[in-house]
Design a protein around this motif. Sequence first.
Motif, mmCIF file in Angstrom:
data_model
loop_
_atom_site.group_PDB
_atom_site.id
_atom_site.type_symbol
_atom_site.label_atom_id
_atom_site.label_comp_id
_atom_site.label_asym_id
_atom_site.label_seq_id
_atom_site.Cartn_x
_atom_site.Cartn_y
_atom_site.Cartn_z
ATOM 1 N N GLY A 117 5.232 17.345 -11.440
ATOM 2 C CA GLY A 117 4.161 17.724 -10.530
ATOM 3 C C GLY A 117 4.064 16.732 -9.380
ATOM 4 N N ARG A 118 3.550 17.207 -8.234
ATOM 5 C CA ARG A 118 3.514 16.358 -7.036
ATOM 6 C C ARG A 118 2.683 15.089 -7.243
ATOM 7 N N GLU A 119 1.562 15.211 -7.924
ATOM 8 C CA GLU A 119 0.682 14.053 -8.036
ATOM 9 C C GLU A 119 1.378 12.901 -8.789
ATOM 10 N N ALA A 120 1.947 13.225 -9.945
ATOM 11 C CA ALA A 120 2.595 12.179 -10.752
ATOM 12 C C ALA A 120 3.835 11.632 -10.050
ATOM 13 N N VAL A 121 4.606 12.529 -9.443
ATOM 14 C CA VAL A 121 5.849 12.090 -8.795
ATOM 15 C C VAL A 121 5.531 11.188 -7.599
ATOM 16 N N LEU A 122 4.603 11.630 -6.747
ATOM 17 C CA LEU A 122 4.307 10.819 -5.554
ATOM 18 C C LEU A 122 3.603 9.514 -5.920
ATOM 19 N N GLN A 123 2.818 9.534 -6.969
ATOM 20 C CA GLN A 123 2.175 8.298 -7.431
ATOM 21 C C GLN A 123 3.238 7.269 -7.842
ATOM 22 N N SER A 124 4.329 7.738 -8.456
ATOM 23 C CA SER A 124 5.390 6.800 -8.875
ATOM 24 C C SER A 124 6.063 6.179 -7.649
ATOM 25 N N ARG A 130 4.608 5.758 -4.692
ATOM 26 C CA ARG A 130 3.612 4.844 -4.113
ATOM 27 C C ARG A 130 3.720 3.487 -4.819
ATOM 28 N N GLN A 131 3.867 3.535 -6.153
ATOM 29 C CA GLN A 131 3.951 2.307 -6.948
ATOM 30 C C GLN A 131 5.241 1.534 -6.636
ATOM 31 N N ILE A 132 6.362 2.267 -6.565
ATOM 32 C CA ILE A 132 7.649 1.622 -6.249
ATOM 33 C C ILE A 132 7.594 0.998 -4.850
ATOM 34 N N PHE A 133 6.999 1.732 -3.903
ATOM 35 C CA PHE A 133 6.973 1.236 -2.516
ATOM 36 C C PHE A 133 6.019 0.051 -2.340
ATOM 37 N N SER A 134 5.159 -0.187 -3.328
ATOM 38 C CA SER A 134 4.216 -1.308 -3.199
ATOM 39 C C SER A 134 4.899 -2.643 -3.516
ATOM 40 N N SER A 135 6.135 -2.585 -4.032
ATOM 41 C CA SER A 135 6.856 -3.830 -4.318
ATOM 42 C C SER A 135 7.350 -4.438 -3.008
ATOM 43 N N PRO A 136 7.339 -5.791 -2.925
ATOM 44 C CA PRO A 136 7.809 -6.410 -1.676
ATOM 45 C C PRO A 136 9.329 -6.358 -1.515
ATOM 46 N N ALA A 137 10.065 -5.975 -2.564
ATOM 47 C CA ALA A 137 11.534 -6.014 -2.493
ATOM 48 C C ALA A 137 12.047 -5.119 -1.367
ATOM 49 N N LYS A 138 13.023 -5.629 -0.645
ATOM 50 C CA LYS A 138 13.657 -4.850 0.426
ATOM 51 C C LYS A 138 14.997 -4.344 -0.114
ATOM 52 N N LEU A 139 15.053 -3.044 -0.386
ATOM 53 C CA LEU A 139 16.230 -2.469 -1.039
ATOM 54 C C LEU A 139 17.092 -1.704 -0.048
ATOM 55 N N THR A 140 18.404 -1.783 -0.256
ATOM 56 C CA THR A 140 19.288 -0.894 0.505
ATOM 57 C C THR A 140 20.177 -0.138 -0.476
ATOM 58 N N PHE A 141 20.576 1.048 -0.060
ATOM 59 C CA PHE A 141 21.297 1.961 -0.950
ATOM 60 C C PHE A 141 22.682 2.278 -0.417
ATOM 61 N N LEU A 142 23.610 2.378 -1.348
ATOM 62 C CA LEU A 142 24.918 2.928 -1.048
ATOM 63 C C LEU A 142 25.053 4.139 -1.967
#
Lengths: 140, 140
Positions: free
Chosen positions: A49-56, A58-70
């Motif tokens: 569901g949108r609420e649970a997925v987007l909440q996760s 929001r939580q991940i994005f609150s970390s200060p880590a700067k991630l890059t993806f390949l």
Amino acid sequence: MSKRFDTPQDAEDAFYDAFEAKDLETMARVWAKSDEITCIHPMSPVLQGREAVLQSWRQIFSSPAKLTFLVHHKQWIETEDLALHVVEQTITEEGQDRQPVPPMAATNVYRHSPQGWRMVLHHVSPPPPPVQVGPNPMHS
Amino acid sequence: MSKRFDTPQDAEDAFYDAFEAKDLETMARVWAKSDEITCIHPMSPVLQGREAVLQSWRQIFSSPAKLTFLVHHKQWIETEDLALHVVEQTITEEGQDRQPVPPMAATNVYRHSPQGWRMVLHHVSPPPPPVQVGPNPMHS
């Protein structure tokens, strides 16, 4: 006017860009406007569901880590309404000297809608341990 | 004459029956006759193509463990040519007194072909640890 994703790949590009940029608004636009969406983060329970997925996110994005993806495509099946991309995603964290985490397998599924292509599933597995002992359905 | 799977669910039923019965012949029939198939066992590398995928099942079936499955659907999207089932599969091992392994999330994708519906992806994640600390894309 919100950007429309004309192909599954457009949606996937926006997904990984939003992940890197911690852009919750774009992440919310990537996912289908439906409660029939599923997100499985590594070692985490199934979120639906949108609420649970987007909440996760929001939580991940609150970390200060700067991630890059390949992102490396492993499987690619696209039909008129549904698209399956299996990828290996390698995440690196800026400023970290430690060994990078090995690639993780991710299954991304996109569905066509009147609003263009949207993500309906993101399922990521943790990477295998360094020493491989063969497939084990109990892995315990 | 080999049995045809007229629906994605027919193929899924045969998949879990073959898994329980350690029936490699049926397992080989469940998977699409294509090298564009992918199987991701828990904590294992991404396997692709019939040879690698079937070899992994041969190895799993060589274990003496007698496993039974309980499968619970979490997401179900079926289109004309492609079907996505996300399930929680709970495995129990006969004769084991220990606590059962918690449910594992599995993504199963089926594709329609002239030979009926066949599996093209089986992607299983290990269960989350008992104490949940929230989603973490690095999980390390």
